[in-house]
Design a protein around this motif. Structure first.
Motif, PDB file in Angstrom:
ATOM      1  N   MET A   1      -3.502 -15.924  -0.586  1.00 13.99           N
ATOM      2  CA  MET A   1      -2.342 -16.009  -1.147  1.00 13.99           C
ATOM      3  C   MET A   1      -1.695 -17.466  -1.269  1.00 13.99           C
ATOM      4  O   MET A   1      -1.536 -18.118  -0.202  1.00 13.99           O
ATOM      5  N   GLN A   2      -1.503 -17.965  -2.237  1.00 18.99           N
ATOM      6  CA  GLN A   2      -0.773 -19.421  -2.642  1.00 18.99           C
ATOM      7  C   GLN A   2       0.873 -19.220  -2.522  1.00 18.99           C
ATOM      8  O   GLN A   2       1.231 -18.312  -3.314  1.00 18.99           O
ATOM      9  N   VAL A   3       1.408 -19.877  -1.732  1.00 18.59           N
ATOM     10  CA  VAL A   3       2.880 -20.219  -2.067  1.00 18.59           C
ATOM     11  C   VAL A   3       3.389 -20.990  -2.834  1.00 18.59           C
ATOM     12  O   VAL A   3       2.856 -21.928  -3.245  1.00 18.59           O
ATOM     13  N   SER A   4       4.269 -20.307  -3.926  1.00 18.22           N
ATOM     14  CA  SER A   4       4.968 -21.123  -4.922  1.00 18.22           C
ATOM     15  C   SER A   4       6.086 -21.829  -4.600  1.00 18.22           C
ATOM     16  O   SER A   4       6.927 -21.389  -3.398  1.00 18.22           O
ATOM     17  N   SER A   5       6.377 -22.826  -5.313  1.00 18.99           N
ATOM     18  CA  SER A   5       8.035 -23.567  -5.055  1.00 18.99           C
ATOM     19  C   SER A   5       8.899 -22.564  -5.334  1.00 18.99           C
ATOM     20  O   SER A   5      10.115 -22.736  -4.661  1.00 18.99           O
ATOM     21  N   ASP A  30       3.596 -26.201   5.074  1.00 17.59           N
ATOM     22  CA  ASP A  30       3.778 -25.488   6.097  1.00 17.59           C
ATOM     23  C   ASP A  30       3.634 -24.115   6.141  1.00 17.59           C
ATOM     24  O   ASP A  30       3.144 -23.489   7.124  1.00 17.59           O
ATOM     25  N   LEU A  31       4.372 -23.580   5.162  1.00 23.77           N
ATOM     26  CA  LEU A  31       4.182 -22.049   5.170  1.00 23.77           C
ATOM     27  C   LEU A  31       2.903 -21.549   4.586  1.00 23.77           C
ATOM     28  O   LEU A  31       2.501 -20.614   5.292  1.00 23.77           O
ATOM     29  N   GLN A  32       2.207 -22.248   3.783  1.00 22.21           N
ATOM     30  CA  GLN A  32       1.002 -21.964   3.537  1.00 22.21           C
ATOM     31  C   GLN A  32      -0.130 -22.108   4.745  1.00 22.21           C
ATOM     32  O   GLN A  32      -0.762 -21.252   4.995  1.00 22.21           O
ATOM     33  N   ASP A  33       0.239 -22.888   5.533  1.00 20.61           N
ATOM     34  CA  ASP A  33      -0.690 -23.398   6.810  1.00 20.61           C
ATOM     35  C   ASP A  33      -0.472 -21.852   7.718  1.00 20.61           C
ATOM     36  O   ASP A  33      -1.265 -21.492   8.503  1.00 20.61           O
ATOM     37  N   ILE A  34       0.836 -21.579   7.822  1.00 22.03           N
ATOM     38  CA  ILE A  34       1.118 -20.515   8.789  1.00 22.03           C
ATOM     39  C   ILE A  34       0.570 -19.187   8.295  1.00 22.03           C
ATOM     40  O   ILE A  34      -0.111 -18.327   8.737  1.00 22.03           O
TER      41      ILE A  34
END
Length: 94
Positions: A1-5, A30-34
């Protein structure tokens, strides 16, 4: 899952944060790493492992209930600025 802006901005809005453009990219990474780490943990092989709830097997370890004498009232009150009736007297605050 990719985090969007947009998701970062939505989370920032919920937290009542005003983010600058460069902060959005930093938080996005950072959120994507988590989330990637959480995904690794979720996919860890746990076959053959037993469930644990603590670091050791101790259960309901209680101390003996004993009556002990606490400090004497006179010793506690000796440093009070004011006392009345064997109690601390404090200034009225309302």
């Amino acid at each position: 899952m990719q985090v969007s802006s947009e998701e970062i901005l939505h989370i920032a809005n919920l937290a009542n944060l005003n983010l600058k453009e460069e902060e959005i990219e930093k938080y996005k990474k950072d959120l994507q790493d988590i989330l990637n780490f959480a995904n690794i943990v979720n996919n860890a092989d746990v076959k053959g492992l037993t469930e644990t709830i603590g670091a050791n097997e101790a259960c309901n370890v209680f101390r003996k209930d004993e009556i002990v004498e606490s400090s004497k009232r006179e010793e506690l009150l000796q440093n009070a600025e004011e006392q009345q009736g064997g109690m601390f007297k404090i200034p009225k605050v309302i």
